[in-house]
Design a protein around this motif. Structure first.
Motif, PDB file in Angstrom:
ATOM      1  N   ARG A 162     -10.337  13.231  18.140  1.00 47.70           N
ATOM      2  CA  ARG A 162      -9.198  13.991  19.082  1.00 47.70           C
ATOM      3  C   ARG A 162      -9.298  15.526  18.913  1.00 47.70           C
ATOM      4  NH1 ARG A 162      -6.154  10.608  21.931  1.00 47.70           N
ATOM      5  NH2 ARG A 162      -6.451   8.348  21.421  1.00 47.70           N
ATOM      6  N   ALA A 165     -12.900  16.790  20.295  1.00 43.48           N
ATOM      7  CA  ALA A 165     -12.660  16.935  21.831  1.00 43.48           C
ATOM      8  C   ALA A 165     -12.173  18.269  22.114  1.00 43.48           C
ATOM      9  CB  ALA A 165     -11.937  15.739  22.232  1.00 43.48           C
ATOM     10  N   MET A 172     -10.762  12.569  25.554  1.00 46.26           N
ATOM     11  CA  MET A 172     -10.690  11.438  24.852  1.00 46.26           C
ATOM     12  C   MET A 172     -10.136  10.407  25.880  1.00 46.26           C
ATOM     13  SD  MET A 172     -11.369  11.277  21.752  1.00 46.26           S
ATOM     14  CE  MET A 172     -10.770   9.769  21.230  1.00 46.26           C
ATOM     15  N   GLU A 173     -10.720   9.167  25.933  1.00 44.78           N
ATOM     16  CA  GLU A 173     -10.228   7.826  26.994  1.00 44.78           C
ATOM     17  C   GLU A 173      -9.691   6.639  25.819  1.00 44.78           C
ATOM     18  OE1 GLU A 173     -13.589   7.035  29.616  1.00 44.78           O
ATOM     19  OE2 GLU A 173     -12.083   7.935  30.775  1.00 44.78           O
ATOM     20  N   LEU A 185     -15.009   8.754  24.561  1.00 46.16           N
ATOM     21  CA  LEU A 185     -14.619   9.740  25.125  1.00 46.16           C
ATOM     22  C   LEU A 185     -15.641  10.360  26.216  1.00 46.16           C
ATOM     23  CD1 LEU A 185     -15.508  12.399  22.146  1.00 46.16           C
ATOM     24  CD2 LEU A 185     -15.773  10.140  21.850  1.00 46.16           C
TER      25      LEU A 185
END
Length: 226
Positions: A162, A165, A172-173, A185
Motif C-alpha cells: 500500500r 503503490a 491496490m485491489e 495491485l
C-alpha cells in the motif's frame, strides 16, 4: 500510452451572458444509450428552456478502440453551439463524457461569435469545476500484478505494498485468500521492475510478483486548486 481523461460524476456550471443563462451539465457516459439518457433527462428536467445543445465523446482510445464524437446545435445557428462544445472536450482530452448546455434566452441577441464563446465557455468552465472538485479521473494502462504471500506475512507485505503503490502510481485491489494470501495491485509498466526489486528486498528474495494482463483503469485525480 497517453489516454484521455474522464469524469467520475456529473458536474454543473451556470454561465450568464447578457441575461441569457447557459446551464452546462457534464455527465459520464460510456455508451450512446447512456448519453442519450442523460440528454433526455435534462430535456425533461428543464422542459421550459429554448435550447439543449449537446456534445459527446465516447471510447477509451486504447488498443485500437474507435472513438465516437457527436454534437447538436438544437435550433441555434449552425456551428455556434454543438461543435464549439465538442472542440472543448477534444482540446481538454476527455472522453466518455456527454455535455448538455441548456440556454434560457435573456432577450438580447448574442450573435454567432457570442454564442460560440458562451457555449464553449460554459463547457470549459464545467470542466474546471470537475478539476477543482476532484471529479476528474486519469485513465491509464496498468498491469495486473499478484503477489502470493504466506498468511503469516500477509499483513506486513500488504502494508508495504500500500505504501509502495501510493508512491509509484499503482492501485491496490482487494486481496483473495486460499492456501496463501493473494495480494493484488495494478502497476504502470515503468514501475514493474521496481516492484519486483522492492518485494524481493522486503522478503529476502522469497516473494516474486506475478505480472498478468494490462487493462485500462480510471485513477482519481487530486482536486486542483481553483
Amino acid at each position: 500510452m497517453d489516454l484521455p481523461s474522464t469524469i467520475a460524476r456529473p458536474v454543473d456550471h451556470e454561465l450568464v451572458v447578457k441575461k441569457s443563462r447557459f446551464l452546462a451539465h457534464l455527465a459520464p457516459a460510456t455508451t450512446v444509450a447512456a448519453a442519450d439518457a442523460v440528454i433526455a433527462r435534462r430535456r425533461k428536467e428543464l422542459w421550459d428552456a429554448r435550447h439543449h445543445c449537446v456534445a459527446l465523446v465516447l471510447g477509451t482510445h486504447a488498443a485500437g478502440t474507435p472513438r465516437t464524437a457527436r454534437s447538436s446545435d438544437d435550433g441555434e445557428p449552425s456551428g455556434t453551439a454543438g461543435v464549439p462544445m465538442l472542440e472543448v472536450l477534444r482540446h481538454r482530452e476527455v472522453t466518455d463524457v456527454v455535455a448538455v448546455v441548456t440556454r434560457y434566452f435573456g432577450g438580447v441577441k448574442l450573435g454567432a461569435g457570442g454564442l460560440v464563446r458562451a457555449y464553449s465557455g460554459a463547457v470549459a468552465a464545467a470542466l474546471d469545476v470537475a478539476a477543482t472538485s476532484g471529479a476528474m479521473l486519469r485513465r491509464e494502462l496498468l498491469y495486473e500484478v499478484e503477489v502470493p504471500v504466506p498468511h503469516a506475512d500477509a499483513g506486513r507485505i500488504d502494508n508495504l505494498l500500500r505504501d509502495w503503490a501510493s508512491g509509484h502510481g499503482a492501485v491496490m485491489e482487494p486481496p483473495s485468500y486460499g492456501s496463501v494470501a493473494h495480494l493484488r495491485l495494478l502497476v504502470p509498466r515503468a514501475e514493474l521492475d521496481a516492484l519486483t526489486a522492492d518485494v524481493a528486498a522486503a522478503s529476502a528474495g522469497a516473494l516474486l510478483p506475478d505480472v498478468g494482463d494490462a487493462r485500462v483503469v480510471d485513477v482519481p485525480v487530486p482536486a486542483r486548486r481553483p
